[in-house]
Design a protein around this motif. Structure first.
Motif, mmCIF file in Angstrom:
data_model
loop_
_atom_site.group_PDB
_atom_site.id
_atom_site.type_symbol
_atom_site.label_atom_id
_atom_site.label_comp_id
_atom_site.label_asym_id
_atom_site.label_seq_id
_atom_site.Cartn_x
_atom_site.Cartn_y
_atom_site.Cartn_z
ATOM 1 N N ARG A 121 0.787 3.910 -3.149
ATOM 2 C CA ARG A 121 0.090 5.172 -2.892
ATOM 3 C C ARG A 121 0.806 6.306 -3.622
ATOM 4 N N PRO A 122 0.066 7.221 -4.262
ATOM 5 C CA PRO A 122 0.727 8.315 -4.993
ATOM 6 C C PRO A 122 1.643 9.135 -4.078
ATOM 7 N N GLU A 123 2.684 9.685 -4.668
ATOM 8 C CA GLU A 123 3.619 10.501 -3.882
ATOM 9 C C GLU A 123 2.902 11.676 -3.226
ATOM 10 N N ALA A 124 1.946 12.246 -3.958
ATOM 11 C CA ALA A 124 1.214 13.403 -3.423
ATOM 12 C C ALA A 124 0.444 13.035 -2.158
ATOM 13 N N GLU A 125 0.144 11.754 -1.988
ATOM 14 C CA GLU A 125 -0.594 11.309 -0.794
ATOM 15 C C GLU A 125 0.334 10.618 0.199
ATOM 16 N N GLY A 126 1.639 10.841 0.063
ATOM 17 C CA GLY A 126 2.584 10.321 1.056
ATOM 18 C C GLY A 126 3.154 8.958 0.736
ATOM 19 N N GLY A 127 2.820 8.402 -0.441
ATOM 20 C CA GLY A 127 3.367 7.100 -0.802
ATOM 21 C C GLY A 127 4.575 7.232 -1.722
ATOM 22 N N GLU A 168 0.828 -1.222 0.000
ATOM 23 C CA GLU A 168 0.000 0.000 0.000
ATOM 24 C C GLU A 168 0.855 1.262 0.000
#
Lengths: 428, 428
Positions: free
Chosen positions: B412-418, B408
């Motif tokens: 998860r996109p970088e913009a959302e902390g992934g 996960e």
């Protein structure tokens, strides 16, 4: 005849051993950069044939890279014939030294080629032997003979080609030298190992140079009939005689292609080497990885960085070809496949060949078969020159001389004064 | 979390660059035997991300071969986690140094194997990681974690295997790691060249060691379920996703086979490397000629005879993998092919994978894709350890931890902390 042999490596050593059974020469000096190798050859002759035979032989040191050293040694021993049996990189210095000393000259490989600068796989640059043929007038003027390419290939192959032209064909389509073997080398446990029977260094040089081909229809073009292809071109499976069987052959740069068209009339002249699929694969891989290179690389070592040429490392990693004879079994075959029109006007295709069996050459000469087969022919040629059957001046190939006396002397039994080496003619 | 990274080569450099975009750690020390390599990584981060990000990073020198040097540097920087990113020959010294300093430890390759003395191609000798698992009690007793094999393979492959075991299968027949790529390297003229994307030295080590396989039915036998085969065994053409296509794969010794059976239930565990027919041929030839050897050979050189290991010469002859990134195109794929019975009781076969595209990794990180894909996973693992999602003590593989949080966070996109790295599940 007073012979100076230069080089007591595998082939030079075998030349001396074969000559020891013959009486056509007055003296035979074995020379090498490493005096102990020259002395070992003479010592072997003394051990095998006794003091009386060995008395005609002597050993001395020579620097083959220096024409004045070659000339000085030739003069000192009053050599009438200089027999070159070292790496082809020394051809030019020995060739020059022999002429300077007023001796005749023989070799088994010709001066080296240099690829065409911009189109190496289409056009020839400097060809094998070009540097020697450029000196032809000088040799002719001096009345001296340079008999070039008189090993087995080139050499016996050129004799076969002349024989075919004289006695078997009215028109030749192709003179195709084909060389193949079924040699196997085993380790102490009896497992087959990878161990080429000739110097890997020279084999890489031969096989990765652009192969050269001659075609008569291109005579008017730049290149004078000769052109090149990429390495390993025109793969063909050739069925070799005497149990060797089918072997994959490819075009390789070789002297026959440069020699035969100068004296014989053929539409096409080729040389294909039966490397076999495994060996072709090995050479391609070495080239792919740059391990064929002779340019030194910086490599880490326990003693700090060192500079070594990858090709020297490859040679060092493999068994020394001079040592594998006792562990090798099988036969090697040299010959010429001639196609064209026979004397009767009908299409004809013959393979003229000679086979050497390693077990026999080891037993008789303690010499492995590939090396021994090469060494046999210059001794026969020297004998024909000694008794005047062959004579000439200038830079000449074996096909410039009548073939029948050579083949007759070669096949005549030893008890009757010959060399006892049968040759074959296979016709489908 | 205070991280000490040991090794600023290709993978270490990429770990530092990937970590520079994350905020889960307090400090990150890049260390190397060659201080300038460590400094170069920090300088790149400063140039790309500015002084504020670079302030958390430092560079220092270390001797990875000396456990006391490792422990001293770890203590000096109060490291809570030692991240090993050097050649596997240094695993044991870094592993010992980290424990001595009271730090947790992570690596991407495990302690080296030694073949069985008499039956190398049938039985295991010392296995990959044996030296580390032998220290498990010591790590457990100290309450310290050694998370071993947490690169991409081993690493992400082990996470995928755990995910399959937890969420996709009720019974697993085979956990088969399959690695393949369609990478092409070109020279300045645009011609394809032979240039492996990973150290040829390590690749030879991996590929010529006897491949190891696990079979549950052999658990009671000597070897505990593990056995070996000759190199390049069980060739198979595996069709890789995202345009890579079919690649010839063979068994190779790899950590997954030693890790997965310790925590996951499967009838068989294998690792096959998509070397491709050409590369397999190259490795076989190097072995045939003895050019894979690490034993020094005596070789002639312009400066006289030198002693070099053929494998070092091969490495020196090829382009440095660290420099080929800009000249390389294509993708690399890491994944696990799982077969068995699904949760619904029906036969199931899935390939779980992650693909890295070299043009993307070069643009984003100036790091070639094989190296970058390896570096991604330990950073994700460190983040999961930092935030307590993963925790443990002793010597543990990635499959000892829940897989879902890892996957996960990864996707998860970088913009959302992934990390913004998609992974795939292919089902026929």
């Amino acid at each position: 005849m007073r012979i100076l042999l230069i080089g007591a490596g595998g082939v030079g050593n075998a030349i001396a051993k074969i000559a020891a059974r013959r009486s056509f020469f007055e003296s035979f000096v074995v020379s090498d950069y490493d005096l102990s190798r020259a002395e070992a050859a003479v010592a072997w002759i003394r051990g095998r044939h006794g003091e009386r035979v060995a008395a005609r032989f002597a050993a001395t040191r020579i620097d083959a890279s220096d024409p004045s050293s070659v000339a000085a040694v030739a003069r000192e021993h009053r050599a009438t014939h200089v027999m070159n049996a070292v790496e082809p990189s020394f051809v030019e210095s020995i060739f020059a030294g022999a002429l300077a000393a007023g001796a005749d000259y023989l070799d088994m490989a010709m001066s080296l080629s240099h690829p065409h600068e911009t189109e190496p796989y289409r056009r020839t640059g400097v060809k094998l032997g070009d540097a020697q043929f450029a000196e032809n007038q000088r040799w002719e003027a001096a009345g001296r003979l340079a008999l070039v390419g008189v090993g087995v290939e080139p050499g016996l192959s050129d004799v076969f080609a002349r024989y075919a032209a004289d006695e078997l064909f009215s028109h030749i389509d192709e003179l195709g030298t084909r060389d193949g073997a079924n040699l196997v080398v085993r380790d102490d446990d009896g497992n087959e190992i990878f161990a080429p029977s000739f110097s890997i260094w020279t084999t890489i040089e031969e096989c990765l140079n652009p192969p050269v081909i001659f075609e008569k229809r291109r005579l008017g073009e730049e290149g004078g009939g000769w052109f090149t292809t990429p390495p390993f071109s025109e793969p063909e499976v050739f069925d070799f005689p005497e149990g060797i069987g089918p072997v994959e052959c490819v075009n390789v740069e070789h002297e026959e292609v440069l020699l035969m068209p100068r004296w014989l009339d053929a539409e096409r002249v080729t040389f294909k080497y039966g490397l076999g699929a495994e060996f072709i694969g090995v050479l391609k891989t070495l080239h792919l990885l740059g391990l064929d290179s002779t340019a030194p690389l910086r490599v880490r070592s326990a003693a700090g960085p060192v500079e070594v040429a990858p090709r020297d490392v490859v040679a060092a990693a493999l068994p020394d070809p001079a040592t594998i004879g006792p562990r090798m079994t099988g036969k090697t075959c040299a010959g010429v496949w001639v196609t064209g029109t026979g004397k009767d006007g009908l299409p004809r295709s013959v393979y003229l060949y000679h086979v050497a069996d390693n077990e026999w050459t080891m037993r008789e000469y303690e010499s492995q078969c590939v090396v021994w087969q090469t060494a046999l022919n210059p001794v026969i040629a020297l004998e024909l020159l000694a008794n005047g059957t062959w004579s000439g001046a200038g830079v000449l190939g074996p096909e410039a001389f009548p073939a029948r006396p050579f083949l007759e002397l070669m096949e005549r039994p030893e008890a009757e004064g010959g060399y006892g080496q049968a040759w074959g003619l296979r016709e489908p």
